[in-house]
Design an enzyme around this catalytic site. Structure first.
Site, PDB file in Angstrom:
ATOM      1  N   ASP A  22       0.856  -1.190   0.000  1.00  0.00           N
ATOM      2  CA  ASP A  22       0.000   0.000   0.000  1.00  0.00           C
ATOM      3  C   ASP A  22       0.893   1.242   0.000  1.00  0.00           C
ATOM      4  O   ASP A  22       1.766   1.393   0.847  1.00  0.00           O
ATOM      5  CB  ASP A  22      -0.894  -0.015   1.248  1.00  0.00           C
ATOM      6  CG  ASP A  22      -1.955   1.059   1.196  1.00  0.00           C
ATOM      7  OD1 ASP A  22      -3.147   0.717   1.208  1.00  0.00           O
ATOM      8  OD2 ASP A  22      -1.594   2.254   1.153  1.00  0.00           O
ATOM      9  N   ASP A 117      -3.842   2.468  -5.222  1.00  0.00           N
ATOM     10  CA  ASP A 117      -2.567   2.471  -4.495  1.00  0.00           C
ATOM     11  C   ASP A 117      -2.292   1.216  -3.693  1.00  0.00           C
ATOM     12  O   ASP A 117      -1.381   1.201  -2.890  1.00  0.00           O
ATOM     13  CB  ASP A 117      -2.453   3.737  -3.630  1.00  0.00           C
ATOM     14  CG  ASP A 117      -2.952   3.525  -2.216  1.00  0.00           C
ATOM     15  OD1 ASP A 117      -3.961   2.818  -2.039  1.00  0.00           O
ATOM     16  OD2 ASP A 117      -2.328   4.071  -1.296  1.00  0.00           O
ATOM     17  N   GLU A 118      -3.087   0.155  -3.901  1.00  0.00           N
ATOM     18  CA  GLU A 118      -2.732  -1.062  -3.173  1.00  0.00           C
ATOM     19  C   GLU A 118      -2.880  -2.288  -4.042  1.00  0.00           C
ATOM     20  O   GLU A 118      -3.625  -2.288  -5.018  1.00  0.00           O
ATOM     21  CB  GLU A 118      -3.539  -1.207  -1.873  1.00  0.00           C
ATOM     22  CG  GLU A 118      -5.005  -1.074  -2.008  1.00  0.00           C
ATOM     23  CD  GLU A 118      -5.724  -1.286  -0.687  1.00  0.00           C
ATOM     24  OE1 GLU A 118      -5.382  -2.247   0.036  1.00  0.00           O
ATOM     25  OE2 GLU A 118      -6.631  -0.515  -0.390  1.00  0.00           O
TER      26      GLU A 118
HETATM   27  N1  DCP Z   1      -8.571   8.579  -0.882  1.00  0.00           N
HETATM   28  C1  DCP Z   1      -9.605   9.498  -1.032  1.00  0.00           C
HETATM   29  N2  DCP Z   1     -10.576   9.604  -0.079  1.00  0.00           N
HETATM   30  C2  DCP Z   1     -10.528   8.853   1.045  1.00  0.00           C
HETATM   31  C3  DCP Z   1      -9.503   7.905   1.224  1.00  0.00           C
HETATM   32  C4  DCP Z   1      -8.518   7.793   0.220  1.00  0.00           C
HETATM   33  O1  DCP Z   1      -9.654  10.186  -2.069  1.00  0.00           O
HETATM   34  N3  DCP Z   1     -11.472   8.983   1.990  1.00  0.00           N
HETATM   35  C5  DCP Z   1      -7.522   8.481  -1.905  1.00  0.00           C
HETATM   36  C6  DCP Z   1      -6.348   9.351  -1.525  1.00  0.00           C
HETATM   37  C7  DCP Z   1      -5.286   8.400  -1.087  1.00  0.00           C
HETATM   38  C8  DCP Z   1      -5.616   7.146  -1.896  1.00  0.00           C
HETATM   39  O2  DCP Z   1      -7.021   7.178  -2.053  1.00  0.00           O
HETATM   40  O3  DCP Z   1      -3.986   8.886  -1.350  1.00  0.00           O
HETATM   41  C9  DCP Z   1      -5.177   5.884  -1.210  1.00  0.00           C
HETATM   42  O4  DCP Z   1      -5.881   5.685   0.015  1.00  0.00           O
HETATM   43  P1  DCP Z   1      -5.192   5.123   1.309  1.00  0.00           P
HETATM   44  O5  DCP Z   1      -6.276   4.793   2.248  1.00  0.00           O
HETATM   45  O6  DCP Z   1      -4.194   4.080   0.964  1.00  0.00           O
HETATM   46  O7  DCP Z   1      -4.453   6.393   1.932  1.00  0.00           O
HETATM   47  P2  DCP Z   1      -3.057   6.972   1.620  1.00  0.00           P
HETATM   48  O8  DCP Z   1      -2.303   6.189   0.604  1.00  0.00           O
HETATM   49  O9  DCP Z   1      -3.220   8.406   1.262  1.00  0.00           O
HETATM   50  O10 DCP Z   1      -2.345   6.918   3.024  1.00  0.00           O
HETATM   51  P3  DCP Z   1      -1.749   5.632   3.773  1.00  0.00           P
HETATM   52  O11 DCP Z   1      -0.305   5.935   3.951  1.00  0.00           O
HETATM   53  O12 DCP Z   1      -2.472   5.582   5.071  1.00  0.00           O
HETATM   54  O13 DCP Z   1      -1.990   4.455   2.906  1.00  0.00           O
HETATM   55 MG    MG Z   2      -2.105   4.123   0.766  1.00  0.00          MG
END
Ligand code: DCP
Ligand code: MG
Length: 367
Positions: A22, A117-118
């Site tokens: 992720d 992203d995962e």
């Molecule tokens: N995303 C979004 N709205 C949300 C959650 C996520 O638009 N409520 C988008 C933005 C993030 C991407 O999806 O960058 C990936 O979600 P993740 O939950 O993996 O969050 P991140 O990658 O940003 O952070 P982490 O380091 O916790 O994985």
């Molecule tokens: Mg992420």
């Protein structure tokens, strides 16, 4: 009362075949990568406070202030006044996601992307999984230019749990030894595959962790979740090697019979008597096999070929034919109104042979 208990098992670290990866703070990391002046600073991607938008994500620097995904941007600004707000550049994140996917495919063909992203990766030779995971992580950082967190385990929910464990830039292996120690304490909603609704249903009954799940009676679990779900979660909480892809028991689990009527029929009495014959037939077959059914389902195809099904699961197996008749009749009542004409009727008995399942899958039923 019956309780599911896990038998002790020898270590088998060779089961580790699943990698979950992720990206860290994905949208924000892409922004920081492409604009060095943003590095090390709190960056919030998403809507702006002025447009009453919400936060899509934010850099870990902003998380220190309590900013989170899905929070109103206004609140995020209050928590972190120095944050830099950026609009979402979805096309660019998608492009990076495609690069990530190509890179993962160069390591193993068996890649399953979840969103942008995962991903899950499945490695054929479990002896190599940890090494592959390390290489993947190193290459993502080197070639894509942003960090990710990686988890390795023997089942998907646990690999995902592992990748979240030490974010950002984390690398965690959950083998069976660790799983046995962790699972009793893990909140159920943190397990991939247990949705918010299931978690709420369980929570209402005070079942919040893997440990709670195992001290609840089988009967109560089935009543709450239905046998299929109860079983999936039991396996998951047990930390058993479910195989990389959660496998279900492939044995035939239902007996059904259906019939196209010689003429279309609308009369409920006549439909009920046809249904009775079908129920007699499937019930006899189930009894012949010395099985019991927990689910009764019926199928109705109307003259216009529209087809509807209804099913009901009872926590105590149907032992008596009369109970099956009664349920089938009630389900039929939900689908006919005396006006619509019917051309086909069917009955299915499923969730068969429940009493043996725990033993087959390595659990003991303890009195
Ligand atoms: N995303 C979004 N709205 C949300 C959650 C996520 O638009 N409520 C988008 C933005 C993030 C991407 O999806 O960058 C990936 O979600 P993740 O939950 O993996 O969050 P991140 O990658 O940003 O952070 P982490 O380091 O916790 O994985
Ligand atoms: Mg992420």
């Amino acid at each position: 009362m019956d309780r599911l208990r896990l038998r002790s098992e020898p270590e088998r670290s060779e089961d580790l075949r699943v990698i979950h990866l992720d990206m860290d703070a994905f949208y924000a990391s892409v922004e920081q990568r492409d604009d060095p002046s943003l590095r090390g600073r709190p960056v919030i991607v998403g809507g702006t406070p002025a447009s009453r938008g919400v936060v899509a994500t934010c850099s870990y620097e902003a998380r220190k202030f309590g900013v989170r995904s899905a929070m109103p941007a206004e609140e995020a600004r209050r928590l972190c006044p120095s944050a830099i707000f950026l609009p979402t550049d979805f096309a660019r994140y998608k492009q990076v996601s495609r690069q990530v996917k190509d890179l993962l495919r160069s390591h193993t063909q068996d890649v399953e992307m979840l969103g942008l992203d995962e991903a899950f990766l499945f490695v054929a030779n479990p002896q190599q999984t940890v090494a592959v995971a390390r290489e993947v992580k190193r290459d993502i950082t080197g070639e894509i230019g942003i960090t990710c967190s990686v988890g390795v385990s023997y089942a998907r929910p646990l690999a995902k749990l592992a990748s979240e464990w030490q974010k950002p830039d984390g690398f965690t292996v959950i083998d069976r030894h660790l799983a046995r120690r962790l699972l009793p304490k893990v909140p159920l909603e943190q397990l991939w595959g247990i949705g918010p609704q299931t978690a709420r249903t369980l929570k209402r009954q005070g079942i919040e962790t893997g440990g709670d799940f195992f001290s609840t009676s089988t009967r109560q679990l089935i009543k709450m979740l239905g046998p299929g779900r109860a079983w999936d979660i039991a396996l998951l909480c047990a930390g058993r090697p479910l195989s990389p892809r959660v496998r279900r028991d492939r044995r035939a689990k239902s007996v059904s019979r259906e019939t196209t009527l010689p003429n279309d029929v609308a009369d409920p009495g006549e439909l009920e008597s046809i249904l009775r014959e079908l129920v007699d037939d499937v019930t006899a077959r189930v009894e012949e096999l010395d099985l019991t059914a927990m689910t009764v389902g019926i199928k109705v195809r109307y003259s216009n070929f529209r087809t509807l099904t209804r099913a009901r699961t009872d926590p105590t197996p149907y032992h008596k034919a009369e109970a099956i008749h009664q349920t089938a009749r009630e389900l039929l009542g939900e689908l006919i109104d005396g006006r619509q004409t019917v051309r086909l009727l069917g009955v299915t008995l499923s969730n068969l042979d429940y009493p043996d399942m725990p033993r087959q899958l390595g659990f003991e039923l303890v009195k």
